[in-house]
Motif scaffolding. Structure first.
Motif, PDB file in Angstrom:
ATOM      1  N   SER A  21       0.856  -1.258   0.046  1.00 21.19           N
ATOM      2  CA  SER A  21      -0.017   0.155  -0.146  1.00 21.19           C
ATOM      3  C   SER A  21       0.860   1.249  -0.013  1.00 21.19           C
ATOM      4  O   SER A  21       2.051   1.166   0.517  1.00 21.19           O
ATOM      5  CB  SER A  21      -0.808  -0.110   1.256  1.00 21.19           C
ATOM      6  N   LYS A  22       0.268   2.496  -0.257  1.00 20.44           N
ATOM      7  CA  LYS A  22       1.123   3.647  -0.406  1.00 20.44           C
ATOM      8  C   LYS A  22       1.639   4.030   0.907  1.00 20.44           C
ATOM      9  O   LYS A  22       2.837   4.503   1.254  1.00 20.44           O
ATOM     10  CB  LYS A  22       0.111   4.769  -1.003  1.00 20.44           C
ATOM     11  N   ALA A  23       0.860   3.853   2.077  1.00 19.84           N
ATOM     12  CA  ALA A  23       1.284   3.985   3.305  1.00 19.84           C
ATOM     13  C   ALA A  23       2.383   3.305   3.817  1.00 19.84           C
ATOM     14  O   ALA A  23       3.323   3.893   4.351  1.00 19.84           O
ATOM     15  CB  ALA A  23      -0.027   3.819   4.146  1.00 19.84           C
ATOM     16  N   VAL A  24       2.584   2.064   3.510  1.00 25.78           N
ATOM     17  CA  VAL A  24       3.495   1.164   3.583  1.00 25.78           C
ATOM     18  C   VAL A  24       4.998   1.508   2.917  1.00 25.78           C
ATOM     19  O   VAL A  24       5.943   1.351   3.397  1.00 25.78           O
ATOM     20  CB  VAL A  24       3.102  -0.395   3.688  1.00 25.78           C
ATOM     21  N   ASP A  25       4.535   1.751   1.808  1.00 30.20           N
ATOM     22  CA  ASP A  25       5.751   1.952   0.794  1.00 30.20           C
ATOM     23  C   ASP A  25       6.450   3.242   1.281  1.00 30.20           C
ATOM     24  O   ASP A  25       7.489   3.488   1.577  1.00 30.20           O
ATOM     25  CB  ASP A  25       5.144   2.169  -0.538  1.00 30.20           C
ATOM     26  N   GLU A  26       5.489   4.299   1.717  1.00 31.93           N
ATOM     27  CA  GLU A  26       6.033   5.574   2.274  1.00 31.93           C
ATOM     28  C   GLU A  26       6.857   5.452   3.586  1.00 31.93           C
ATOM     29  O   GLU A  26       7.878   6.007   3.626  1.00 31.93           O
ATOM     30  CB  GLU A  26       5.022   6.637   2.518  1.00 31.93           C
ATOM     31  N   ALA A  27       6.346   4.441   4.316  1.00 31.51           N
ATOM     32  CA  ALA A  27       6.870   4.418   5.746  1.00 31.51           C
ATOM     33  C   ALA A  27       8.377   3.547   5.565  1.00 31.51           C
ATOM     34  O   ALA A  27       9.292   3.702   6.099  1.00 31.51           O
ATOM     35  CB  ALA A  27       5.936   3.324   6.733  1.00 31.51           C
ATOM     36  N   ARG A  28       8.276   2.521   4.526  1.00 33.47           N
ATOM     37  CA  ARG A  28       9.592   1.916   4.259  1.00 33.47           C
ATOM     38  C   ARG A  28      10.631   2.690   3.619  1.00 33.47           C
ATOM     39  O   ARG A  28      11.697   2.762   4.121  1.00 33.47           O
ATOM     40  CB  ARG A  28       9.105   0.729   3.279  1.00 33.47           C
ATOM     41  N   PHE A  29      10.050   3.744   2.771  1.00 31.86           N
ATOM     42  CA  PHE A  29      11.025   4.767   2.257  1.00 31.86           C
ATOM     43  C   PHE A  29      11.748   5.566   3.339  1.00 31.86           C
ATOM     44  O   PHE A  29      12.994   5.998   3.375  1.00 31.86           O
ATOM     45  CB  PHE A  29      10.438   5.409   1.214  1.00 31.86           C
ATOM     46  N   ALA A  30      10.664   6.078   4.289  1.00 34.13           N
ATOM     47  CA  ALA A  30      11.124   6.966   5.311  1.00 34.13           C
ATOM     48  C   ALA A  30      12.197   6.222   6.140  1.00 34.13           C
ATOM     49  O   ALA A  30      13.376   6.790   6.958  1.00 34.13           O
ATOM     50  CB  ALA A  30      10.251   7.168   6.137  1.00 34.13           C
ATOM     51  N   LYS A  31      11.946   4.959   6.461  1.00 31.38           N
ATOM     52  CA  LYS A  31      12.849   4.171   7.319  1.00 31.38           C
ATOM     53  C   LYS A  31      14.225   3.897   6.720  1.00 31.38           C
ATOM     54  O   LYS A  31      15.204   4.141   7.325  1.00 31.38           O
ATOM     55  CB  LYS A  31      12.324   2.579   7.462  1.00 31.38           C
ATOM     56  N   TYR A  32      14.146   3.676   5.162  1.00 39.37           N
ATOM     57  CA  TYR A  32      15.349   3.585   4.531  1.00 39.37           C
ATOM     58  C   TYR A  32      16.213   4.893   4.739  1.00 39.37           C
ATOM     59  O   TYR A  32      17.426   4.876   5.030  1.00 39.37           O
ATOM     60  CB  TYR A  32      15.060   3.343   3.334  1.00 39.37           C
ATOM     61  N   ASN A  33      15.645   5.863   4.433  1.00 34.93           N
ATOM     62  CA  ASN A  33      16.067   7.205   4.459  1.00 34.93           C
ATOM     63  C   ASN A  33      16.832   7.605   5.795  1.00 34.93           C
ATOM     64  O   ASN A  33      17.963   7.924   5.988  1.00 34.93           O
ATOM     65  CB  ASN A  33      15.462   8.429   4.177  1.00 34.93           C
ATOM     66  N   ASN A  34      16.035   7.179   6.801  1.00 35.39           N
ATOM     67  CA  ASN A  34      16.564   7.307   8.256  1.00 35.39           C
ATOM     68  C   ASN A  34      17.977   6.530   8.600  1.00 35.39           C
ATOM     69  O   ASN A  34      19.003   7.135   9.053  1.00 35.39           O
ATOM     70  CB  ASN A  34      15.495   6.974   9.354  1.00 35.39           C
ATOM     71  N   TYR A  35      17.733   5.176   7.968  1.00 28.90           N
ATOM     72  CA  TYR A  35      19.007   4.523   8.096  1.00 28.90           C
ATOM     73  C   TYR A  35      20.246   5.056   7.355  1.00 28.90           C
ATOM     74  O   TYR A  35      21.099   4.901   7.721  1.00 28.90           O
ATOM     75  CB  TYR A  35      18.499   2.822   7.713  1.00 28.90           C
ATOM     76  N   ARG A  36      19.790   5.261   6.029  1.00 29.45           N
ATOM     77  CA  ARG A  36      20.959   5.656   5.257  1.00 29.45           C
ATOM     78  C   ARG A  36      21.441   6.708   5.598  1.00 29.45           C
ATOM     79  O   ARG A  36      22.757   7.316   5.367  1.00 29.45           O
ATOM     80  CB  ARG A  36      20.283   5.845   3.720  1.00 29.45           C
ATOM     81  N   TYR A  37      20.813   7.852   6.058  1.00 32.36           N
ATOM     82  CA  TYR A  37      21.511   9.203   6.491  1.00 32.36           C
ATOM     83  C   TYR A  37      21.819   9.292   7.925  1.00 32.36           C
ATOM     84  O   TYR A  37      22.513  10.432   8.360  1.00 32.36           O
ATOM     85  CB  TYR A  37      20.703  10.312   5.777  1.00 32.36           C
ATOM     86  N   ARG A  38      21.668   8.411   8.633  1.00 30.06           N
ATOM     87  CA  ARG A  38      21.793   8.538  10.094  1.00 30.06           C
ATOM     88  C   ARG A  38      23.491   8.576  10.477  1.00 30.06           C
ATOM     89  O   ARG A  38      24.399   7.873   9.771  1.00 30.06           O
ATOM     90  CB  ARG A  38      21.277   7.219  10.997  1.00 30.06           C
ATOM     91  N   GLN A  39      23.820   9.457  11.268  1.00 28.04           N
ATOM     92  CA  GLN A  39      25.293   9.734  11.414  1.00 28.04           C
ATOM     93  C   GLN A  39      25.945   9.091  12.472  1.00 28.04           C
ATOM     94  O   GLN A  39      27.192   8.442  12.551  1.00 28.04           O
ATOM     95  CB  GLN A  39      25.592  11.051  11.540  1.00 28.04           C
ATOM     96  N   GLU A  40      25.079   8.755  13.247  1.00 31.98           N
ATOM     97  CA  GLU A  40      25.517   7.803  14.713  1.00 31.98           C
ATOM     98  C   GLU A  40      25.997   6.179  14.337  1.00 31.98           C
ATOM     99  O   GLU A  40      25.507   5.688  13.214  1.00 31.98           O
ATOM    100  CB  GLU A  40      24.786   7.778  15.834  1.00 31.98           C
ATOM    101  N   VAL A  41      26.678   5.850  15.153  1.00 29.39           N
ATOM    102  CA  VAL A  41      27.169   4.183  14.809  1.00 29.39           C
ATOM    103  C   VAL A  41      25.892   3.449  15.399  1.00 29.39           C
ATOM    104  O   VAL A  41      25.461   3.770  16.585  1.00 29.39           O
ATOM    105  CB  VAL A  41      28.526   3.969  15.644  1.00 29.39           C
ATOM    106  N   TYR A  42      25.396   2.415  14.830  1.00 28.19           N
ATOM    107  CA  TYR A  42      24.601   1.533  15.290  1.00 28.19           C
ATOM    108  C   TYR A  42      25.197   0.646  16.241  1.00 28.19           C
ATOM    109  O   TYR A  42      24.781  -0.279  16.786  1.00 28.19           O
ATOM    110  CB  TYR A  42      24.071   0.853  14.135  1.00 28.19           C
TER     111      TYR A  42
END
Length: 88
Positions: free
Chosen positions: A67-88
């Motif tokens: 669904s569009k909502a799930v796709d947007e949530a996955r993309f936001a999670k991806y962006n958050n992970y990709r651009y996070r500066q801290e070490v996991y």
């Protein structure tokens, strides 16, 4: 954080470093997933890995989109992970 959980399990012994499936079971157990010995054996010996299942879903996402909502949530999670500066 998940990295801390994984690190704690990896410190518990070599067998968790040698088997992603054992590592997953140990982390999930810490998170409250309690399985019987038979269920653990089935997971270790017969079940397809979670990564393989999600990889197959991604390959099929054009034919079977989320669904569009799930796709947007996955993309936001991806962006958050990709651009996070801290070490996991």
């Amino acid at each position: 954080m998940i990295v801390n959980k994984v690190e704690r399990v990896l410190q518990m012994g070599q067998r968790f470093r040698d088997s992603d499936r054992l590592l997953m079971l140990a982390v999930w157990h810490q998170e409250g997933l309690v399985l019987t010995e038979e269920q653990r054996r089935c997971f270790l010996e017969k079940c397809t890995s979670a990564e393989t299942i999600t990889r197959a879903r991604r390959k099929l996402k054009i034919k079977y989109p989320a669904s569009k909502a799930v796709d947007e949530a996955r993309f936001a999670k991806y962006n958050n992970y990709r651009y996070r500066q801290e070490v996991y």
